[in-house]
Write a protein that holds these residues in place. Structure first.
Motif, PDB file in Angstrom:
ATOM      1  N   LEU A  49       3.077   4.110 -16.149  1.00 43.98           N
ATOM      2  CA  LEU A  49       4.360   4.533 -15.570  1.00 43.98           C
ATOM      3  C   LEU A  49       4.427   4.175 -14.087  1.00 43.98           C
ATOM      4  O   LEU A  49       5.469   3.742 -13.587  1.00 43.98           O
ATOM      5  N   GLY A  50       3.306   4.362 -13.374  1.00 41.15           N
ATOM      6  CA  GLY A  50       3.276   4.026 -11.954  1.00 41.15           C
ATOM      7  C   GLY A  50       3.534   2.555 -11.712  1.00 41.15           C
ATOM      8  O   GLY A  50       4.225   2.182 -10.758  1.00 41.15           O
ATOM      9  N   ARG A  51       2.995   1.708 -12.572  1.00 43.61           N
ATOM     10  CA  ARG A  51       3.219   0.266 -12.440  1.00 43.61           C
ATOM     11  C   ARG A  51       4.693  -0.069 -12.629  1.00 43.61           C
ATOM     12  O   ARG A  51       5.217  -0.999 -12.011  1.00 43.61           O
ATOM     13  N   ALA A  52       5.376   0.690 -13.510  1.00 45.31           N
ATOM     14  CA  ALA A  52       6.820   0.493 -13.670  1.00 45.31           C
ATOM     15  C   ALA A  52       7.588   1.056 -12.476  1.00 45.31           C
ATOM     16  O   ALA A  52       8.530   0.435 -11.968  1.00 45.31           O
ATOM     17  N   LEU A  53       7.169   2.229 -12.001  1.00 43.26           N
ATOM     18  CA  LEU A  53       7.882   2.893 -10.895  1.00 43.26           C
ATOM     19  C   LEU A  53       7.867   2.068  -9.617  1.00 43.26           C
ATOM     20  O   LEU A  53       8.852   2.036  -8.875  1.00 43.26           O
ATOM     21  N   VAL A  54       6.735   1.420  -9.341  1.00 42.92           N
ATOM     22  CA  VAL A  54       6.559   0.748  -8.056  1.00 42.92           C
ATOM     23  C   VAL A  54       7.571  -0.386  -7.872  1.00 42.92           C
ATOM     24  O   VAL A  54       7.876  -0.786  -6.744  1.00 42.92           O
ATOM     25  N   ARG A  55       8.128  -0.866  -8.965  1.00 51.11           N
ATOM     26  CA  ARG A  55       9.109  -1.954  -8.875  1.00 51.11           C
ATOM     27  C   ARG A  55      10.493  -1.444  -8.483  1.00 51.11           C
ATOM     28  O   ARG A  55      11.377  -2.231  -8.151  1.00 51.11           O
ATOM     29  N   GLU A  56      10.704  -0.115  -8.590  1.00 49.63           N
ATOM     30  CA  GLU A  56      12.009   0.503  -8.306  1.00 49.63           C
ATOM     31  C   GLU A  56      13.132  -0.209  -9.069  1.00 49.63           C
ATOM     32  O   GLU A  56      14.110  -0.688  -8.476  1.00 49.63           O
ATOM     33  N   PRO A  57      13.033  -0.285 -10.392  1.00 49.20           N
ATOM     34  CA  PRO A  57      14.048  -0.982 -11.189  1.00 49.20           C
ATOM     35  C   PRO A  57      15.316  -0.156 -11.355  1.00 49.20           C
ATOM     36  O   PRO A  57      15.329   1.054 -11.090  1.00 49.20           O
ATOM     37  N   GLU A 105       0.824  -1.207   0.000  1.00 46.00           N
ATOM     38  CA  GLU A 105       0.000   0.000   0.000  1.00 46.00           C
ATOM     39  C   GLU A 105       0.861   1.260   0.000  1.00 46.00           C
ATOM     40  O   GLU A 105       0.591   2.227  -0.727  1.00 46.00           O
ATOM     41  N   GLU A 106       1.927   1.244   0.815  1.00 43.90           N
ATOM     42  CA  GLU A 106       2.812   2.409   0.872  1.00 43.90           C
ATOM     43  C   GLU A 106       3.527   2.627  -0.451  1.00 43.90           C
ATOM     44  O   GLU A 106       3.707   3.770  -0.895  1.00 43.90           O
ATOM     45  N   ALA A 107       3.948   1.545  -1.097  1.00 44.98           N
ATOM     46  CA  ALA A 107       4.635   1.672  -2.386  1.00 44.98           C
ATOM     47  C   ALA A 107       3.700   2.231  -3.447  1.00 44.98           C
ATOM     48  O   ALA A 107       4.099   3.078  -4.264  1.00 44.98           O
ATOM     49  N   VAL A 108       2.439   1.784  -3.445  1.00 44.39           N
ATOM     50  CA  VAL A 108       1.459   2.296  -4.405  1.00 44.39           C
ATOM     51  C   VAL A 108       1.191   3.777  -4.154  1.00 44.39           C
ATOM     52  O   VAL A 108       1.139   4.579  -5.098  1.00 44.39           O
ATOM     53  N   GLN A 109       1.042   4.148  -2.883  1.00 47.20           N
ATOM     54  CA  GLN A 109       0.790   5.547  -2.546  1.00 47.20           C
ATOM     55  C   GLN A 109       1.968   6.435  -2.967  1.00 47.20           C
ATOM     56  O   GLN A 109       1.766   7.552  -3.463  1.00 47.20           O
ATOM     57  N   LYS A 110       3.174   5.937  -2.786  1.00 47.57           N
ATOM     58  CA  LYS A 110       4.358   6.707  -3.160  1.00 47.57           C
ATOM     59  C   LYS A 110       4.407   6.939  -4.670  1.00 47.57           C
ATOM     60  O   LYS A 110       4.662   8.061  -5.129  1.00 47.57           O
ATOM     61  N   ALA A 111       4.149   5.886  -5.449  1.00 47.05           N
ATOM     62  CA  ALA A 111       4.151   6.026  -6.909  1.00 47.05           C
ATOM     63  C   ALA A 111       3.011   6.931  -7.365  1.00 47.05           C
ATOM     64  O   ALA A 111       3.185   7.766  -8.263  1.00 47.05           O
TER      65      ALA A 111
END
Length: 369
Positions: A144-152, A111-117
């Protein structure tokens, strides 16, 4: 480190060669655009970096790790496609969090990762909506958010703005530039749109026929194109290319002489056939002395007028003038070229540029046909 390296990468599909001897060194945190027409090899390059295709020979490295045989999920990359590929039955929040769900990340951490993205992309008010309730620009931000949440380590973007209208593309260009500035992550961006490449990338690899023609900064590619293909591909209108011949201190076209400074060109420059390149903004339309031409079209774009001119050999070139300038179709004029903005190219289909200023390591001359 998230530098990306291609070492002598070759890709063939049967007898068709999609990429030939590709060498690229993309620095950690850099925004690089792969630019070229359809079929040039740019998407194949990105797919091999993503692990969706594999090179016929050569090596691909992310950091100091050769990734040729690694599955996409083990490369620490995230890819954003031209089609947003959102799950229609999921909310925005669920779409963004789906990569984490697949990795087994649950509860508060997800949840926190989704909120951050979502905060980074200004998507918080939309988290409970379904994709069909979003505009094209909003859907692109979710992708883009779906890509960001992975922190690649590396972001791969395959023509992500091509489905948007002109206004949204302009907005999303600015959003991506700001996103890259904040994240500082390596981004490799495929596009056929030179405006996207010129405004967003720190360096551009211009590609054609499976070869990199030039890999350099936008400024260098615009002002010092490596060959006739790059000169003719970059710029709207592109660089004018006038066929003629070098004769002493002049360039001669249809019996008319244009003064050139031979010291500005390579020592190997000889009298004989050549191609003169000049950008539309480096041409002055006047009367009196100059290369004679006839106005064939004047297109007022609001802030400037693009003038199409016919030369004595019946070839046509373009010039830029101020919007208030009145020129009539059929009017005879004289053209003068800024001598510091003249380029010379070999008189072959894909001739190399002959100006003295540099032949940097980042320039790979195009093969002649």
């Amino acid at each position: 480190m998230a530098n990306v390296t291609f070492r002598n990468v070759h890709k063939a599909f049967g007898t068709y060669v999609a990429l030939e001897n590709l060498d690229l060194d993309i620095r950690d945190g850099e925004f690089v655009a792969l630019l070229g027409p359809s079929g040039c090899g740019k998407s194949t390059t990105l797919r091999m970096l993503a692990g969706l295709d594999f090179p016929t020979r050569g090596e691909i490295l992310i950091g100091d790790r050769v990734v040729n045989d690694l599955a996409p999920g083990k490369r620490d990359i995230a890819m954003v496609f031209q089609s947003y590929a959102l799950y229609p039955h999921m909310t925005v929040g669920e779409n963004i969090g789906y990569p984490l769900k697949k990795r087994g990340i649950k509860g508060r951490a997800r949840e926190e990762a989704v909120q951050k993205a979502a905060a980074l992309l200004q998507l918080e008010p939309l988290l409970d909506r379904k994709p069909k309730q979003l505009s094209g620009g909003q859907q692109q931000r979710v992708a883009l958010g779906r890509a960001l949440v992975r922190e690649p380590q590396v972001f791969l973007l395959d023509e992500p703005l091509s489905n948007l209208d002109a206004k949204l593309r302009s907005y999303m260009r600015a959003e991506l530039i700001e996103l890259h500035r904040r994240l500082g992550k390596t981004m490799v961006y495929v596009t056929h749109d030179q405006l996207e490449a010129m405004t967003m990338a720190s360096r551009i690899a211009v590609m054609h026929a499976g070869l990199v023609q030039q890999f350099d900064t936008p400024d260098a590619i615009y002002n010092r194109p490596a060959n006739r293909f790059v000169a003719g591909f970059i710029g709207t209108p592109p660089m004018n290319q006038i066929e003629g011949a070098v004769d002493g201190g002049d360039f001669v076209v249809a019996g008319h002489r244009i003064p050139i400074d031979r010291t500005a060109f390579v020592d190997s420059l000889r009298d004989g056939p050549a191609v003169l390149g000049v950008r539309p903004e480096a041409i002055t339309i006047a009367t009196g002395e100059g290369l004679p031409a006839t106005v064939r079209l004047a297109e007022n774009t609001g802030h400037e007028t693009i003038v199409t001119l016919e030369l004595p050999d019946h070839s046509r070139i373009a010039a830029r003038v101020e919007a208030a300038r009145r020129l009539d179709v059929g009017q005879n004029v004289a053209l003068r070229f800024d001598p510091t903005a003249i380029h010379l190219f070999e008189a072959t289909e894909n001739g190399a540029r002959l100006n003295r200023d540099e032949t940097p390591a980042s320039v790979i001359p195009m093969r002649s046909k």
